[in-house]
Design an enzyme around this catalytic site. Structure first.
Site, PDB file in Angstrom:
ATOM      1  N   ASP A 210       6.908   6.970  27.147  1.00 43.27           N
ATOM      2  CA  ASP A 210       6.300   7.472  28.956  1.00 43.27           C
ATOM      3  C   ASP A 210       5.135   7.544  28.667  1.00 43.27           C
ATOM      4  O   ASP A 210       4.634   8.586  28.044  1.00 43.27           O
ATOM      5  CB  ASP A 210       7.329   8.289  29.551  1.00 43.27           C
ATOM      6  CG  ASP A 210       6.660   8.731  30.894  1.00 43.27           C
ATOM      7  OD1 ASP A 210       6.510   8.208  31.730  1.00 43.27           O
ATOM      8  OD2 ASP A 210       6.673  10.097  30.465  1.00 43.27           O
TER       9      ASP A 210
ATOM     10  N   GLU B 189       3.689   3.047  28.365  1.00 42.58           N
ATOM     11  CA  GLU B 189       3.466   2.841  29.301  1.00 42.58           C
ATOM     12  C   GLU B 189       1.788   3.102  28.979  1.00 42.58           C
ATOM     13  O   GLU B 189       1.198   4.280  29.175  1.00 42.58           O
ATOM     14  CB  GLU B 189       4.434   3.429  30.530  1.00 42.58           C
ATOM     15  CG  GLU B 189       4.150   4.298  31.449  1.00 42.58           C
ATOM     16  CD  GLU B 189       4.578   5.169  32.863  1.00 42.58           C
ATOM     17  OE1 GLU B 189       4.807   4.971  33.571  1.00 42.58           O
ATOM     18  OE2 GLU B 189       4.491   5.999  31.983  1.00 42.58           O
TER      19      GLU B 189
END
Length: 800
Positions: free
Chosen positions: A422, A478
């Site tokens: 993330d 990401e």
């Protein structure tokens, strides 16, 4: 002796029914003056109680002395034998004759190991405290101790002393019991979403002491699928089976997911991406939501407390057996997924922690060594590239080793197959007080490099990419963060990192809804985004293609709403992304005309077909396969309810409609050799077309893209997308001796949208006759907003 005197003596505070005193007289005495008011003064004398009588101040002298002899109290043997211990490995490590404890803290002045029983934990009581000696229990910056004894029902934590000086980056508080960053399980509350004692949102937490128990993996080994062959499914563990319609024995848990793995197998999924399963506190945002009349929770879990512990409240066992049963439930999920040919990836959040900014709680990292674990400004302020209050100091030598150790643990001990990182761009930023000479051994970066600057060769990414264990697993970034760093296509990759391709999502949404100017960019997406990845030496499978994910509209909402509808979040609709590239097909919301509903279903099929025929790795968001809606809410991070729950009854209703389409298209992708290439397609395989063969239209107003692809299994495919509001009749490429046969047409209703073997033969013949007059002329009619797949077959007389 007078009985009243004896009674007063026995009422002395030192009297204990466990050690009955014996009264002996040092001097034989009697009360010669009964009018004297006696006062008794006591003093301890070794194992005797010396009692002096006086006249209360009138006569001024002591009258006499008596002694109460006490039995010697029994000295219990210590529960633990305390030894020096070893500085490695970090964490609590079970050995044959005891447990070694080791924890890093450079700036602490003292450390205490705290042991607690489960019954003491909710009362915030420490059962045993073991101070660590700086001479014998510290090596360098590592505090350590080895204990021998009975660890049954025993938990642990630490207390550290040092400066509490936020402007210098220090938050030491010796009153707080802290979690070991390397703890393998964290225990606190047992039930998801339920407050602790006294309605406490932050109940005291403690770490489990590991044992040498072995889990029966039954010979489980990594599946090691080639990444180009993956179909990824983004899943929330609790949401997948929490809805009552799941009818699972353990809803909302790891075991609940196990019960429903066959659904994923049927869909054609061979890789699950679990949303955060590290220990987090779902009550972090706990507050009353007047809009829905319930309470806001941290449902998604992007706020980690501990990076080694699985989320215990996702386990049916909770904290039973010191958390060991929860660890085994997670392992059971991995093992059962592997049995069905499904890999498991973890969504990990190394960009920030649950401790927030300077006003956040002191749980672990902040109290252990704040200035090391967090990215700080010169006066102690927290950098906030995560948008969540703090930024993990990823490229600090201690922190990056910690991250690598965590990843290795989940691969070697828990058997996961890879990770999605993330806000991974934070892992490429320079750490606090970044020193290239210290990190690399020489000055390799600009002299003006400051904290948080993007690094060309970030040490953490280098370590992961070249690690002998981690190099072989799936690594997905990401590739952006909340500080404005956007690295899609340029994330440091060492040839092995993939990326969530946000540009794919945006381009496909624009083209499918009929926006001018995107035909060329859409064609790039179909080819695996070579404009992003080819020049850097990467492959199509380095692109993780997705149209929807947990944050943003669901697939159904993407065609149902032009605007976000986030009032239920209690933030006046100010949260969530406002630019969604969505189109409601003519009317906003769920209750619309039949014609709008039909167009929406067609658009959903278009999106899904595009995802499955694109080069790269497709990712499906949980629930999109049956058309799950969140009512236009594109930021449901705080809802533990129907918005985020997979509704199995709705899936059953969709089994003969959209779910069937998704299942068939996904499995068709697996059957085709050409839809998951190891390299970007060339003109030898792929040919572009327009309304006529070999005449593609890349103009700004073009809303039509078509191509043929040679496939070693299926022969040749013709795939076309018409995103115009106008219907069109296209001319198909000439293939002497062969004939184009329709397989998929998204403008048709089920089951004619995919002419598979499950369509009854008579109905199939009727459908084929409807196409016959066009196909005889090498033509095909396409309605507005539709897409097709045709297969090239031998032109055998009498086929139709």
């Amino acid at each position: 002796m007078d009985a009243s005197v004896m009674e007063k003596l026995l009422r002395c505070a030192s009297y204990s029914p466990l050690h009955t005193p014996k009264l002996t007289s040092i001097h034989n005495f009697e009360l010669r003056n009964p009018n004297i008011h006696m006062k008794w003064r006591t003093r301890k004398n070794n194992n005797a109680l010396v009692v002096n009588a006086s006249d209360g101040g009138g006569g001024g002298g002591e009258v006499d002395t008596a002694v109460v002899e006490k039995d010697k109290p029994k000295v219990l043997p210590p529960r633990f034998q305390v030894l020096q211990g070893s500085p490695m490995p970090f964490g609590a490590t079970a050995q044959e004759d005891g447990v070694n404890f080791a924890i890093y803290s450079r700036n602490a002045t003292s450390a205490t190991l705290c042991l607690m029983t489960p019954s003491d934990l909710p009362e915030k009581r420490v059962t045993e405290q073991i101070p660590l000696d700086q001479l014998t229990n510290k090596t360098g910056d590592v505090w350590h101790v080895f204990l021998k004894g009975d660890f049954t029902d025993m938990l642990y934590g630490y207390k550290f002393s040092g400066d509490f000086c936020p402007e210098e980056g220090h938050y030491y508080d010796s009153s707080r019991i802290l979690l070991d960053p390397y703890a393998k399980a964290v225990l606190s509350r047992e039930e998801f979403g339920v407050l602790g004692a006294d309605d406490d949102c932050w109940s005291q937490m403690a770490c489990t002491i590991p044992s040498n128990h072995e889990f029966d993996w039954e010979g489980d080994l990594p599946l090691s699928f080639a990444q180009r062959d993956l179909v990824i499914y983004e899943m929330h563990v609790r949401g997948f089976t929490r809805h009552e319609s799941s009818k699972t024995e353990s809803p909302g848990t790891y075991l609940g997911v196990v019960e429903k793995l066959d659904h994923l197998k049927e869909l054609g999924v061979n890789c699950i991406e679990l949303m955060p399963c590290h220990e987090f506190n779902e009550l972090e945002y706990f507050s009353y939501n007047p809009v829905l009349g319930d309470y806001r929770l941290n449902y998604w879990g992007y706020s980690t407390i501990n990076y080694f512990s699985p989320m215990l409240r996702y386990a049916s066992a909770g904290g039973r057996n010191g958390g060991l049963d929860a660890i085994n439930e997670f392992k059971q999920l991995i093992k059962e997924a592997h049995k069905r040919g499904i890999e498991v990836l973890m969504d990990v959040v190394f960009n920030h922690t649950a401790e927030g900014n300077e006003n956040g709680p002191i749980l672990s990292f902040r109290g252990v060594d704040n200035s090391v674990f967090y990215m700080l400004a010169p006066k102690g302020e927290f950098y906030n590239y995560s948008g969540c209050g703090n930024t993990f100091n990823c490229n600090h030598p201690i922190v990056r080793q910690f991250i690598v150790d965590s990843l290795r643990y989940w691969v070697t001990e828990m058997h996961v197959d890879g990770f999605r990182f993330d806000l991974a761009s934070i892992m490429t930023r320079g750490s606090s007080l970044f020193d290239a000479v210290n990190v690399y051994g020489n000055q390799v970066e600009d002299d003006l490099l400051t904290t948080g600057s993007p690094l060309t060769n970030p040490p953490l990414i280098d370590m992961i990419s070249n690690d002998p264990i981690l190099r072989g697993v799936k690594l997905i970034a990401e590739a952006w963060d909340c500080g404005g760093l956007y690295q899609v296509g340029v994330f440091p990759h060492w040839g092995i990192w993939s990326e969530w391709n946000g540009k794919y999502r945006d381009t496909v949404r624009q083209f499918i809804k009929g926006t001018d100017g995107f035909s060329g960019a859409f064609a790039e997406c179909l080819c695996g985004s070579p404009n992003l990845y080819q020049e850097g030496g990467r492959k199509p499978w380095n692109s993780i293609n997705f149209i929807c994910a947990h944050d943003g509209f669901t697939l159904a909402d993407l065609v149902m709403y032009n605007d976000k509808h986030n009032l239920a979040n209690g933030e006046d609709n100010k949260d969530g992304e406002s630019h969604n590239n969505s189109w409601n097909c003519g009317q906003e919301g769920e209750f619309v005309s039949i014609s709008v509903k039909r167009l929406r279903k067609r658009q959903m099929r278009n999106f899904f077909l595009c995802l499955m025929v694109s080069q790269g790795v497709p990712m499906i968001h949980m629930g999109d396969e049956y058309g799950h809606t969140k009512g236009g809410n594109n930021n449901t991070y705080c809802h533990d309810n129907y918005m985020n729950y997979f509704q199995w009854d709705k899936k059953e209703e969709s089994s003969s409609d959209f779910f069937r389409f998704c299942r068939l298209v996904t499995n068709f992708r697996h059957e085709c050799e050409a839809l998951g290439l190891n390299d970007f397609p060339t003109a030898e395989r792929l040919q572009w077309h327009g309304h006529a063969p070999e005449t593609p239209d890349w103009s700004e107003t073009s809303r039509f893209v078509a191509f043929t692809m040679k496939d070693l299994v299926k022969g040749e495919l013709y795939i076309a997308f018409n995103t115009s509001h106008l219907a069109v009749t296209i001319t198909l490429p000439e293939r002497p001796g062969c004939r184009w046969q329709p397989l998929v047409d998204t403008s048709k209703t089920a089951p004619f949208d995919f002419l598979s073997d499950d369509v009854p033969e008579r109905e199939r013949e009727v459908a084929m006759k409807q196409y016959a007059q066009f196909l005889d002329g090498n033509l095909y009619p396409m309605l507005s907003y539709s897409s097709i797949i045709l297969l090239l077959t031998p032109d055998v007389s009498g086929l139709i």
